[in-house]
Design a protein around this motif. Structure first.
Motif, PDB file in Angstrom:
ATOM      1  N   PHE A 177       0.422  -1.128  -0.273  1.00  0.00           N
ATOM      2  CA  PHE A 177       0.144  -0.421   0.125  1.00  0.00           C
ATOM      3  C   PHE A 177       1.324   1.323   0.384  1.00  0.00           C
ATOM      4  O   PHE A 177       0.395   1.823  -0.823  1.00  0.00           O
ATOM      5  N   ALA A 178       1.331   1.591   0.815  1.00  0.00           N
ATOM      6  CA  ALA A 178       2.658   2.465   0.737  1.00  0.00           C
ATOM      7  C   ALA A 178       3.442   2.826   0.022  1.00  0.00           C
ATOM      8  O   ALA A 178       3.784   3.980  -0.832  1.00  0.00           O
ATOM      9  N   LYS A 179       4.277   1.904  -1.497  1.00  0.00           N
ATOM     10  CA  LYS A 179       4.759   1.622  -2.206  1.00  0.00           C
ATOM     11  C   LYS A 179       4.060   1.781  -2.912  1.00  0.00           C
ATOM     12  O   LYS A 179       4.052   3.644  -4.191  1.00  0.00           O
ATOM     13  N   LYS A 180       2.304   2.109  -2.984  1.00  0.00           N
ATOM     14  CA  LYS A 180       1.819   2.174  -4.112  1.00  0.00           C
ATOM     15  C   LYS A 180       1.485   2.988  -4.256  1.00  0.00           C
ATOM     16  O   LYS A 180       1.701   4.161  -5.575  1.00  0.00           O
ATOM     17  N   ILE A 181       0.745   3.711  -3.453  1.00  0.00           N
ATOM     18  CA  ILE A 181       0.036   4.893  -2.823  1.00  0.00           C
ATOM     19  C   ILE A 181       1.105   5.995  -2.932  1.00  0.00           C
ATOM     20  O   ILE A 181       1.515   7.076  -3.806  1.00  0.00           O
ATOM     21  N   PHE A 182       2.445   5.934  -2.480  1.00  0.00           N
ATOM     22  CA  PHE A 182       3.103   6.722  -2.451  1.00  0.00           C
ATOM     23  C   PHE A 182       3.942   6.933  -4.307  1.00  0.00           C
ATOM     24  O   PHE A 182       3.541   8.268  -4.963  1.00  0.00           O
ATOM     25  N   ASN A 183       3.631   5.924  -4.507  1.00  0.00           N
ATOM     26  CA  ASN A 183       4.450   6.301  -6.298  1.00  0.00           C
ATOM     27  C   ASN A 183       2.885   7.154  -7.211  1.00  0.00           C
ATOM     28  O   ASN A 183       3.501   7.938  -8.399  1.00  0.00           O
ATOM     29  N   LYS A 184       1.866   7.091  -7.170  1.00  0.00           N
ATOM     30  CA  LYS A 184       0.623   7.314  -7.013  1.00  0.00           C
ATOM     31  C   LYS A 184       0.812   9.025  -6.985  1.00  0.00           C
ATOM     32  O   LYS A 184       0.305   9.461  -8.386  1.00  0.00           O
ATOM     33  N   PHE A 185       0.775   9.435  -5.949  1.00  0.00           N
ATOM     34  CA  PHE A 185       0.432   9.974  -5.606  1.00  0.00           C
ATOM     35  C   PHE A 185       1.641  11.740  -4.890  1.00  0.00           C
ATOM     36  O   PHE A 185       1.222  12.519  -4.213  1.00  0.00           O
ATOM     37  N   GLN A 186       3.020  11.297  -5.114  1.00  0.00           N
ATOM     38  CA  GLN A 186       3.967  11.915  -4.690  1.00  0.00           C
ATOM     39  C   GLN A 186       3.547  12.937  -6.346  1.00  0.00           C
ATOM     40  O   GLN A 186       4.601  14.488  -4.615  1.00  0.00           O
ATOM     41  N   SER A 187       3.186  13.238  -6.147  1.00  0.00           N
ATOM     42  CA  SER A 187       3.140  14.780  -7.060  1.00  0.00           C
ATOM     43  C   SER A 187       2.093  15.814  -5.892  1.00  0.00           C
ATOM     44  O   SER A 187       2.942  17.005  -6.337  1.00  0.00           O
ATOM     45  N   ASN A 188       1.475  15.134  -5.391  1.00  0.00           N
ATOM     46  CA  ASN A 188       1.256  15.551  -4.168  1.00  0.00           C
ATOM     47  C   ASN A 188       1.440  15.991  -2.884  1.00  0.00           C
ATOM     48  O   ASN A 188       0.719  16.377  -1.898  1.00  0.00           O
ATOM     49  N   ILE A 189       2.348  15.250  -2.869  1.00  0.00           N
ATOM     50  CA  ILE A 189       2.755  15.492  -1.460  1.00  0.00           C
ATOM     51  C   ILE A 189       3.965  16.385  -1.125  1.00  0.00           C
ATOM     52  O   ILE A 189       4.811  16.922  -2.207  1.00  0.00           O
ATOM     53  N   LYS A 190       3.869  16.798   0.379  1.00  0.00           N
ATOM     54  CA  LYS A 190       4.798  18.606   0.577  1.00  0.00           C
ATOM     55  C   LYS A 190       4.448  18.508   1.577  1.00  0.00           C
ATOM     56  O   LYS A 190       3.599  17.340   3.003  1.00  0.00           O
ATOM     57  N   LYS A 191       5.142  18.684   2.358  1.00  0.00           N
ATOM     58  CA  LYS A 191       5.738  18.792   4.172  1.00  0.00           C
ATOM     59  C   LYS A 191       4.982  20.270   4.391  1.00  0.00           C
ATOM     60  O   LYS A 191       5.227  21.251   4.390  1.00  0.00           O
ATOM     61  N   TRP A 192       3.948  18.943   5.865  1.00  0.00           N
ATOM     62  CA  TRP A 192       3.105  20.002   6.841  1.00  0.00           C
ATOM     63  C   TRP A 192       4.521  20.934   7.875  1.00  0.00           C
ATOM     64  O   TRP A 192       4.929  20.496   8.430  1.00  0.00           O
TER      65      TRP A 192
END
Length: 218
Positions: A203-218
């Motif tokens: 889950f972690a790998k697939k979710i990261f790969n799919k949505f990494q462009s949406n990630i930002k540091k809080w």
């Protein structure tokens, strides 16, 4: 009993320190969730804790973790109450406020990770604590945005494809499909993956790969 819980917590904190030895891997911030052991055990035993008891537990555990990671030269970024405490605060505004005020006593710059679209956010913002709305990648929702009880067989999302669809709908449409197939508004700022489900690494790998462009540091 309190001494017994204290020993368990001290052992857990030692294990945490050992596990996260190379803390530099996390950069400036360490992203972590607190496992409020005393709350969990009290819930299992059917014990009702008073507000001052909950405050003491939160102060003790968050302060302990904050102290541990600061010895490694990193900064605690946020607090996420775990399990029973998280669920209790979701439906009980008094408990939510106790947690918020305890966090503020420790460090008003700490962020609070909590469930989306709940009063907890308003309470947090009222006291000047940054609230980050969390959704779950692997849990199904009721219409009131509480999580389906794990005692029910449909509580978990076990296929990563279904999880990706679930997250995409929440992230891009601002909607979550409940177990009654109703679409309900939801806010997404951080996503939880439960580590106790067998497919968590996938889950972690697939979710990261799919949505990494949406990630930002809080």
């Amino acid at each position: 009993m309190s001494g017994y819980f204290s020993k368990i917590f001290e052992r857990a904190m030692y294990s945490f320190s050992e596990y996260t030895d190379p803390l530099g891997l996390f950069g400036e911030f360490i992203i972590t969730s607190l496992v409020f052991l005393v709350i969990e055990f009290s819930s299992w035993l059917g014990v009702i804790l008073k507000s001052d008891e909950i405050e003491s537990i939160v102060l003790y555990q968050v302060s302990a973790l904050k102290g541990i990671i600061e010895t490694y030269g990193v900064k605690l970024n946020h607090v996420k109450p775990h399990g029973a405490l998280y669920n209790m605060a979701t439906i009980d505004d008094n408990i939510a406020e106790v947690i918020v005020l305890a966090i503020k006593k420790i460090d008003p710059n700490l962020k609070l990770y909590g469930p989306s679209k709940m009063n907890w956010k308003k309470i947090s913002e009222k006291h000047g604590i940054k609230y980050v709305s969390e959704v779950f990648s692997d849990r199904n929702y009721n219409e009131d945005l509480t999580l389906v009880d794990r005692k029910n067989e449909n509580s978990m999302i076990t296929r990563v494809e279904n999880s990706i669809e679930h997250i995409s709908r929440m992230l891009y449409e601002g909607k979550v499909k409940t177990i009654t197939n109703k679409l309900v508004d939801i806010d997404v700022e951080t996503i939880c993956i439960h580590g106790d489900q067998p497919n968590a690494p996938i889950f972690a790998k697939k979710i990261f790969n799919k949505f990494q462009s949406n990630i930002k540091k809080w």
